[in-house]
Scaffold this active site. Structure first.
Site, PDB file in Angstrom:
ATOM      1  CG  HIS A  37    -108.731-103.082  -6.624  1.00 17.06           C
ATOM      2  ND1 HIS A  37    -109.819-103.693  -6.059  1.00 17.06           N
ATOM      3  CD2 HIS A  37    -107.886-104.086  -6.972  1.00 17.06           C
ATOM      4  CE1 HIS A  37    -109.640-105.000  -6.067  1.00 17.06           C
ATOM      5  NE2 HIS A  37    -108.472-105.262  -6.610  1.00 17.06           N
ATOM      6  CE  LYS A  92    -105.988-109.061  -3.573  1.00 15.42           C
ATOM      7  NZ  LYS A  92    -105.725-108.065  -4.561  1.00 15.42           N
ATOM      8  CG  ASP A 118    -105.401-103.604  -9.785  1.00 16.71           C
ATOM      9  OD1 ASP A 118    -104.601-104.551  -9.855  1.00 16.71           O
ATOM     10  OD2 ASP A 118    -106.628-103.745  -9.895  1.00 16.71           O
ATOM     11  CG  HIS A 131    -101.421-107.316 -10.833  1.00 16.70           C
ATOM     12  ND1 HIS A 131    -101.823-108.529 -10.311  1.00 16.70           N
ATOM     13  CD2 HIS A 131    -102.356-106.414 -10.453  1.00 16.70           C
ATOM     14  CE1 HIS A 131    -102.967-108.366  -9.657  1.00 16.70           C
ATOM     15  NE2 HIS A 131    -103.312-107.094  -9.722  1.00 16.70           N
ATOM     16  CG  HIS A 175    -103.239-103.631  -5.800  1.00 14.49           C
ATOM     17  ND1 HIS A 175    -104.324-104.217  -5.183  1.00 14.49           N
ATOM     18  CD2 HIS A 175    -103.095-104.267  -6.984  1.00 14.49           C
ATOM     19  CE1 HIS A 175    -104.794-105.169  -5.972  1.00 14.49           C
ATOM     20  NE2 HIS A 175    -104.075-105.213  -7.081  1.00 14.49           N
ATOM     21  CG  HIS A 200    -110.532-108.696  -5.770  1.00  7.97           C
ATOM     22  ND1 HIS A 200    -109.857-108.256  -6.889  1.00  7.97           N
ATOM     23  CD2 HIS A 200    -111.849-108.693  -6.109  1.00  7.97           C
ATOM     24  CE1 HIS A 200    -110.725-108.007  -7.865  1.00  7.97           C
ATOM     25  NE2 HIS A 200    -111.944-108.281  -7.415  1.00  7.97           N
TER      26      HIS A 200
HETATM   27  O1  DOR Z   1    -108.302-105.853 -13.530  1.00  7.50           O
HETATM   28  C1  DOR Z   1    -107.684-106.619 -12.816  1.00  7.50           C
HETATM   29  N1  DOR Z   1    -106.579-107.257 -13.230  1.00  7.50           N
HETATM   30  N2  DOR Z   1    -108.143-106.837 -11.579  1.00  7.50           N
HETATM   31  C2  DOR Z   1    -107.608-107.765 -10.789  1.00  7.50           C
HETATM   32  O2  DOR Z   1    -108.074-107.919  -9.693  1.00  7.50           O
HETATM   33  C3  DOR Z   1    -106.509-108.634 -11.278  1.00  7.50           C
HETATM   34  C4  DOR Z   1    -105.759-107.969 -12.332  1.00  7.50           C
HETATM   35  C5  DOR Z   1    -104.826-108.906 -13.081  1.00  7.50           C
HETATM   36  O3  DOR Z   1    -104.125-109.689 -12.451  1.00  7.50           O
HETATM   37  O4  DOR Z   1    -104.782-108.813 -14.305  1.00  7.50           O
HETATM   38 ZN    ZN Z   2    -104.873-106.244  -8.678  1.00  6.81          ZN
END
Ligand code: DOR
Ligand code: ZN
Length: 349
Positions: A179, A104, A252, A20, A18, A141
């Site tokens: 998460h 997702k 995450d 970003h 997971h 999520h």
């Molecule tokens: O803390 C987070 N940041 N939780 C999420 O689900 C998305 C993520 C983000 O894209 O910044």
């Molecule tokens: Zn995330």
């Protein structure tokens, strides 16, 4: 050998289930941080606009590959952002073509860039049924968005109100609760007979809500789902170090610039890509479970996703504390690296 005598640990190369990566200048800056240690990562689709079609996922994958430093060996595993308009045939085609590894589900409004997420879960039933048929996992999520529900209860309420009925209607759908942050989620996953797993982040193994709120507000510890009380953190550590195949790493890691984090309404997200392996080794060592680290970072995830573990290895070595940068520079501004609050003795060599 007791854990405190172990000074070297060789693991199959880890994967991040997971992550970003964003896009553009941010992607260029954060991708090397992950690719340095990780072989593969499930890449979140919550760009602006989100990655909703197979064609968009393919284009995003190409941008990621173009941003990889020369010589890096990293495979992005792409996901589609589920909307109420997602076409089951497009999902099937993207899966068959090897473009996507998962879909997702963001409840609308749950977190960063989730406005196009799902409001009415019945509307996505045809897509979920199709995914069950073709064996494509759904990453969830797991938080309700009802403003009347306390933010610290949103995961537990999601399990009861959304996940239980969803799994009852569609027991063949393979689901990853992303998460997880509560004992409730750990228990729920442990009780499931099949088709359910959970990722756990690096930071949720280390911080509880006091880190965010006691003695001053610390925006760099704010993420969603928000960290809960200490008993929940302990439950997450127990799950992570247990070796139970249903729990694996999904960092995450979610970069936001300093400007985005440090404002009256700051963004949710903690950036852990840079020092995750050192942090995890410290957590597993403290739990007397260094030998389970490989299962958590490198074996359980591929097993759930029906992939082979990576053939190559990394070695962690214990020594004097490692100095990681406090922040990394990006073309969009500096991004703060997660500070675990204790020295990191393990380095990846
Ligand atoms: O803390 C987070 N940041 N939780 C999420 O689900 C998305 C993520 C983000 O894209 O910044
Ligand atoms: Zn995330």
């Amino acid at each position: 050998m007791p854990d405190r005598q172990i000074t070297e640990l060789t693991l199959r190369r880890p994967d991040d289930w997971h992550l970003h990566l964003r896009d553009g200048a941010m992607l260029e800056a954060v991708l090397p941080e992950t690719a340095r240690h990780f072989a593969r990562a499930i890449v979140m689709p919550n760009l602006v606009p989100p990655v909703v079609t197979g064609a968009q996922a393919m284009a995003y994958r190409d941008r990621i590959m173009a941003a990889l430093p020369a010589g890096a060996d990293f495979t992005p595993l792409m996901t589609l952002y589920l909307t109420e308009d997602t076409d089951p045939d497009d999902v099937t085609a993207a899966h068959a073509a090897g473009i996507i590894t998962a879909v997702k589900l963001y409840p609308a409004g749950a977190t960063t860039n989730s406005a196009s997420g799902v409001r009415d879960f019945d509307k996505v039933r045809p897509v979920l049924d199709r995914m069950a048929e073709i064996g494509l996992p759904l990453c969830v999520h797991g938080e309700v968005t009802d403003p009347s529900i306390d933010i610290f209860d949103r995961e537990a309420v999601f399990i009861d109100k959304i996940l239980r009925p969803m799994r009852k209607k569609n027991p063949d759908l393979r689901i990853v609760m992303e998460h997880v942050t509560t004992q409730n989620a750990v228990d729920y996953v442990r009780d499931a007979a099949r088709n359910l797993a959970a990722t756990i982040t690096t930071h949720h193994l280390i911080i509880n809500r006091n880190h965010i709120l006691a003695g001053g507000i610390r925006p760099h510890f704010y993420c969603l789902p928000v960290a809960k009380r200490e008993t929940h953190r302990v439950a997450l550590v127990q799950a992570a170090v247990s070796g139970d195949k249903r729990f694996f790493l999904g960092t995450d890691s979610a970069p936001h610039t300093e400007a985005g984090k440090l404002q009256a309404c700051g963004c949710a997200g903690i950036f852990t890509a840079t020092n995750t392996m050192s942090c995890l080794a410290e957590v597993f060592e403290a739990a007397g479970a260094l030998r389970q680290l490989e299962a958590f970072t490198s074996l359980n995830g591929p097993a759930f996703y029906r992939m082979e573990p990576n053939a190559d290895t990394i070695t962690l070595t214990r020594g004097d504390p490692v100095a990681y940068p406090a922040r990394i520079d990006t073309g969009e501004g500096p991004v703060t690296v997660f500070d675990p609050g204790f020295p990191l003795h393990w380095r990846v060599t």
